[in-house]
Write a protein that holds these residues in place. Sequence first.
Motif, PDB file in Angstrom:
ATOM      1  N   ALA A 268       0.838  -1.198   0.000  1.00 58.16           N
ATOM      2  CA  ALA A 268       0.000   0.000   0.000  1.00 58.16           C
ATOM      3  C   ALA A 268       0.869   1.242   0.000  1.00 58.16           C
ATOM      4  CB  ALA A 268      -0.903   0.003   1.226  1.00 58.16           C
ATOM      5  N   TYR A 269       0.288   2.348  -0.473  1.00 53.65           N
ATOM      6  CA  TYR A 269       0.929   3.651  -0.380  1.00 53.65           C
ATOM      7  C   TYR A 269       0.608   4.243   1.002  1.00 53.65           C
ATOM      8  CZ  TYR A 269       1.668   3.599  -5.446  1.00 53.65           C
ATOM      9  OH  TYR A 269       2.066   3.286  -6.729  1.00 53.65           O
TER      10      TYR A 269
ATOM     11  N   ASP B 252       0.719   7.272   2.003  1.00 52.42           N
ATOM     12  CA  ASP B 252       0.248   8.649   1.980  1.00 52.42           C
ATOM     13  C   ASP B 252      -1.032   8.844   1.180  1.00 52.42           C
ATOM     14  OD1 ASP B 252       1.400   8.045  -0.422  1.00 52.42           O
ATOM     15  OD2 ASP B 252       2.469   9.949  -0.651  1.00 52.42           O
ATOM     16  N   ARG B 253      -1.726   7.761   0.863  1.00 52.95           N
ATOM     17  CA  ARG B 253      -2.956   7.900   0.094  1.00 52.95           C
ATOM     18  C   ARG B 253      -3.913   6.755   0.429  1.00 52.95           C
ATOM     19  NH1 ARG B 253      -0.328   6.778  -5.838  1.00 52.95           N
ATOM     20  NH2 ARG B 253       1.385   7.938  -4.871  1.00 52.95           N
ATOM     21  N   ASP B 254      -5.181   7.011   0.224  1.00 54.14           N
ATOM     22  CA  ASP B 254      -6.177   5.974   0.435  1.00 54.14           C
ATOM     23  C   ASP B 254      -6.044   4.915  -0.658  1.00 54.14           C
ATOM     24  OD1 ASP B 254      -7.215   7.311   2.623  1.00 54.14           O
ATOM     25  OD2 ASP B 254      -8.683   8.414   1.420  1.00 54.14           O
ATOM     26  N   GLY B 255      -6.378   3.696  -0.302  1.00 55.32           N
ATOM     27  CA  GLY B 255      -6.318   2.628  -1.286  1.00 55.32           C
ATOM     28  C   GLY B 255      -6.332   1.275  -0.610  1.00 55.32           C
ATOM     29  N   PRO B 256      -6.356   0.240  -1.392  1.00 52.44           N
ATOM     30  CA  PRO B 256      -6.402  -1.111  -0.830  1.00 52.44           C
ATOM     31  C   PRO B 256      -5.091  -1.461  -0.137  1.00 52.44           C
ATOM     32  CG  PRO B 256      -6.051  -1.199  -3.194  1.00 52.44           C
ATOM     33  CD  PRO B 256      -6.317   0.236  -2.861  1.00 52.44           C
ATOM     34  N   PRO B 257      -5.121  -2.404   0.810  1.00 54.47           N
ATOM     35  CA  PRO B 257      -3.896  -2.793   1.518  1.00 54.47           C
ATOM     36  C   PRO B 257      -2.894  -3.513   0.636  1.00 54.47           C
ATOM     37  CG  PRO B 257      -5.719  -4.212   2.141  1.00 54.47           C
ATOM     38  CD  PRO B 257      -6.310  -3.100   1.334  1.00 54.47           C
TER      39      PRO B 257
ATOM     40  N   HIS C 283      -4.320  -0.889  -7.606  1.00 57.31           N
ATOM     41  CA  HIS C 283      -4.453   0.558  -7.452  1.00 57.31           C
ATOM     42  C   HIS C 283      -5.042   1.228  -8.689  1.00 57.31           C
ATOM     43  CE1 HIS C 283      -2.268   0.309  -3.674  1.00 57.31           C
ATOM     44  NE2 HIS C 283      -1.436  -0.509  -4.287  1.00 57.31           N
TER      45      HIS C 283
END
Length: 245
Positions: A24-25, A27-32, A212
Amino acid sequence: MPFDAWRLIGGHEVALDVDVLFGAYPDRDGPPGTPEAVLRTLAEHRIRAGAAASLRAALFDMRSGNDEVLGLAGPGVVPVGAVDLRDPIGSARELERLAAQGVRAVRLFPDEQGVEAGFPSVRHVAGRATALGLTLLSGGDVRRFWRPFAGLGATVVFLDTHFYHLGDFLVAAGEEPGFHTSTRLLNSPDALELAAAEVGADRLLFGSRAPHYEPLVPLLRLATGGLKPDEIAAVAGGNARRLLT
């Protein structure tokens, strides 16, 4: 009547996706981005295998992140190394370690690492990777990031080629036979067809950036475009197998 993308895709499948990320990033929302979840996403989109790199290796620790991906090698995962362009000396050592373990490709993350195309580190790492026989998978704007690879005899897949910038890729690829592109952002009505006509379908590789990005979009474009069946098969995994396995 609701839009049915799968009806248009029909029986098309992807043998190898060149643009898959584990992790995962921060610093940003998103999937694990756990390997299990990513591979499930690929399977749901009829993608049989992914050339996967580690965001941990790119953003935090090269060695441990790369070792995690190497440990997942198998029918569904083709490991791709990742290096940190902020540490060109350490990256060169990591390239040698990865090549010795049979890795065939290394991924560069210039945008995530705040590295520009003109930084000496990019040219240094590209040269070392090429000398080791590694294919380079590079993020970044192709209009700038073609330059550090030019003249090296490098095999490069540009992962972020946008259809607005396709003309620039085609001009660069016309002079560099090792330049290839992902199809992820080539979603205009004629981008795939133009690229295949100008440099050949053997220079195009299906990429989704799962988890992503939405894999359905490039899959739908490939299935409904004007490429011939043998060209579709090449883009949908044949070219990636040739370069990465």
